[in-house]
Scaffold this active site. Sequence first.
Site, short mmCIF file in Angstrom:
data_model
loop_
_atom_site.label_atom_id
_atom_site.label_comp_id
_atom_site.label_asym_id
_atom_site.label_seq_id
_atom_site.Cartn_x
_atom_site.Cartn_y
_atom_site.Cartn_z
CG HIS A 17 -1.99 -1.12 1.10
ND1 HIS A 17 -2.71 -1.59 2.18
CD2 HIS A 17 -2.41 -1.86 0.02
CE1 HIS A 17 -3.53 -2.56 1.77
NE2 HIS A 17 -3.35 -2.75 0.48
CB THR A 24 -3.79 -7.82 8.57
OG1 THR A 24 -4.77 -7.33 7.62
CG2 THR A 24 -3.54 -9.30 8.31
C1 BJW Z 1 -3.26 -6.60 16.71
C2 BJW Z 1 -2.70 -5.78 17.68
C3 BJW Z 1 -1.55 -6.25 18.34
C4 BJW Z 1 -4.39 -4.74 16.86
N1 BJW Z 1 -1.05 -7.44 18.02
N2 BJW Z 1 -2.76 -7.78 16.43
C5 BJW Z 1 -12.75 -8.02 -3.28
C6 BJW Z 1 -13.86 -8.08 -2.47
C7 BJW Z 1 -14.41 -6.92 -1.92
C8 BJW Z 1 -13.84 -5.68 -2.16
C9 BJW Z 1 -12.74 -5.61 -2.96
C10 BJW Z 1 -12.21 -6.77 -3.51
N3 BJW Z 1 -11.12 -6.42 -4.25
C11 BJW Z 1 -10.95 -5.07 -4.14
C12 BJW Z 1 -11.93 -4.56 -3.36
C13 BJW Z 1 -12.09 -3.12 -2.98
C14 BJW Z 1 -11.17 -2.68 -1.87
C15 BJW Z 1 -11.44 -3.53 -0.62
O1 BJW Z 1 -10.73 -4.43 -0.28
N4 BJW Z 1 -12.51 -3.20 0.08
C16 BJW Z 1 -12.86 -3.97 1.29
C17 BJW Z 1 -12.68 -3.06 2.52
C18 BJW Z 1 -14.25 -4.49 1.16
N5 BJW Z 1 -9.77 -2.80 -2.27
C19 BJW Z 1 -9.19 -1.86 -3.00
O2 BJW Z 1 -9.79 -0.88 -3.37
C20 BJW Z 1 -7.74 -2.07 -3.37
N6 BJW Z 1 -7.61 -1.83 -4.76
C21 BJW Z 1 -7.99 -2.74 -5.69
O3 BJW Z 1 -8.25 -3.88 -5.40
O4 BJW Z 1 -8.01 -2.25 -6.98
C22 BJW Z 1 -8.75 -2.97 -7.94
C23 BJW Z 1 -10.24 -2.93 -7.57
C24 BJW Z 1 -10.82 -1.76 -7.12
C25 BJW Z 1 -12.17 -1.72 -6.76
C26 BJW Z 1 -12.95 -2.89 -6.85
C27 BJW Z 1 -12.35 -4.06 -7.30
C28 BJW Z 1 -10.98 -4.08 -7.65
C29 BJW Z 1 -6.83 -1.05 -2.69
C30 BJW Z 1 -6.83 -1.20 -1.22
C31 BJW Z 1 -5.96 -0.10 -0.61
C32 BJW Z 1 -6.08 -0.04 0.91
N7 BJW Z 1 -5.52 1.17 1.38
C33 BJW Z 1 -5.43 1.43 2.79
C34 BJW Z 1 -4.94 2.86 3.00
C35 BJW Z 1 -3.45 2.97 2.70
C36 BJW Z 1 -2.95 4.35 2.92
C37 BJW Z 1 -3.18 4.84 4.32
O5 BJW Z 1 -2.71 4.24 5.28
O6 BJW Z 1 -3.85 5.85 4.44
O7 BJW Z 1 -4.57 0.49 3.41
S1 BJW Z 1 -6.97 1.15 3.67
C38 BJW Z 1 -6.26 0.51 5.12
O8 BJW Z 1 -6.63 -0.89 5.30
C39 BJW Z 1 -4.73 0.49 4.85
C40 BJW Z 1 -4.34 -0.81 5.45
O9 BJW Z 1 -3.09 -1.23 4.91
C41 BJW Z 1 -5.49 -1.71 5.09
C42 BJW Z 1 -5.57 -2.94 5.94
O10 BJW Z 1 -5.76 -2.65 7.27
P1 BJW Z 1 -5.09 -3.56 8.38
O11 BJW Z 1 -3.64 -3.44 8.31
O12 BJW Z 1 -5.64 -4.92 8.31
O13 BJW Z 1 -5.54 -2.79 9.72
P2 BJW Z 1 -6.89 -2.93 10.57
O14 BJW Z 1 -7.00 -1.75 11.45
O15 BJW Z 1 -8.05 -3.22 9.71
O16 BJW Z 1 -6.67 -4.23 11.45
C43 BJW Z 1 -5.74 -4.27 12.51
C44 BJW Z 1 -5.71 -5.70 13.04
O17 BJW Z 1 -4.67 -5.79 13.99
C45 BJW Z 1 -7.01 -6.12 13.74
O18 BJW Z 1 -7.36 -7.41 13.28
C46 BJW Z 1 -6.63 -6.15 15.23
O19 BJW Z 1 -7.31 -7.17 15.94
C47 BJW Z 1 -5.15 -6.46 15.15
N8 BJW Z 1 -4.36 -5.94 16.25
N9 BJW Z 1 -3.46 -4.63 17.81
C48 BJW Z 1 -1.70 -8.20 17.10
N10 BJW Z 1 -0.93 -5.50 19.34
#
Ligand code: BJW
Length: 269
Positions: free
Chosen positions: A124, A213
């Site tokens: 990302h 994640t």
């Molecule tokens: C601990 C802890 C501790 C806490 N120890 N654990 C297929 C199906 C449905 C939708 C889509 C799909 N394919 C694509 C999509 C659309 C979309 C998507 O996925 N949407 C879903 C939300 C439904 N994806 C996209 O748009 C992607 N692009 C793409 O696929 O292009 C083609 C396309 C587009 C549209 C439609 C179809 C195809 C791009 C995704 C880009 C994500 N960007 C972000 C922002 C980055 C910049 C920024 O930081 O501002 O990335 S969003 C945000 O979420 C960020 C993160 O990297 C990402 C993931 O989050 P993460 O890391 O999992 O964090 P959290 O907070 O969610 O979770 C934390 C976890 O830690 C929790 O589980 C806690 O329990 C745990 N935890 N403390 C251990 N101490």
Amino acid sequence: MASTSIPDFQQHLATSRSITVLSGAGTSAESGIPTFRGAGGLWRRWSAQDLATPQAWNRDPGLVWEFYDYRRQVMADKGPNPAHTALASLEQRWTDADRGFNLVTQNIDGLHAEAGSKNITRMHGSLWHIRCLDCGMVQHNRTVPITPAFEGAGDPDPNAHAKRFSAADLPSCNCGGTQRPHVVWFGEGLDPDILEAASLAAMNCSTFIVVGTSAVVYPAAGLVPLARSNGAIVVEVNLDSTPATQHCDFVFQGKAGEILPDLLAVDPV
Ligand code: BJW
Ligand code: ZN
């Protein structure tokens, strides 16, 4: 039913010829960086889902830059925690033994590299890089505030007086183009080379470690079943269960910074 046996996992890990890690925001939580979907994930009244989008940028680039500038302020003085260090140390042991190691991260904070991880695929992007919208040039940039106009801005209080920024307040490239954060927003495609590297790393490993994640954002979340269906043993380390849990052979619930140093204290055999 996934196993929770540390010795059983360590026995598998020791013989693993190639390890891939998928990390998320929870890996950096113990460094003091809020996760996206946990407490502290809101800025003013917006979530990442609201502001990390091309639509938000087109509507109000100054607001989006203020959000990122605030996060750069928060992250500027944060350092790696024991989870990052344990992963860097694991990589060192595996590469010294001529075995494979890939770290695929969704994080943009740069803390894996700061901890010493080398073979990193950043799905990302990077909070510390900015990209010109006109010529596409990517620059390393650690200036906080991003331009003098953002001095004192970024207050996360929803009642904070919101300043409006003009185009001239935004960072600009030598070519005159406006620069944006070099990160991947919702609805934007990932760099195809990066996506390919991440997919190959998931398909070709014998151990796939998913840490901190929520496994809801694609395509990153899809790497978990991809690794499993290609024969990897999958292990999750997280405070909670996630959609990835169903694909796991081992599950360890708790803080990554507390679990990983012991769990990964294994030498390759
Ligand atoms: C601990 C802890 C501790 C806490 N120890 N654990 C297929 C199906 C449905 C939708 C889509 C799909 N394919 C694509 C999509 C659309 C979309 C998507 O996925 N949407 C879903 C939300 C439904 N994806 C996209 O748009 C992607 N692009 C793409 O696929 O292009 C083609 C396309 C587009 C549209 C439609 C179809 C195809 C791009 C995704 C880009 C994500 N960007 C972000 C922002 C980055 C910049 C920024 O930081 O501002 O990335 S969003 C945000 O979420 C960020 C993160 O990297 C990402 C993931 O989050 P993460 O890391 O999992 O964090 P959290 O907070 O969610 O979770 C934390 C976890 O830690 C929790 O589980 C806690 O329990 C745990 N935890 N403390 C251990 N101490
Ligand atoms: Zn330019």
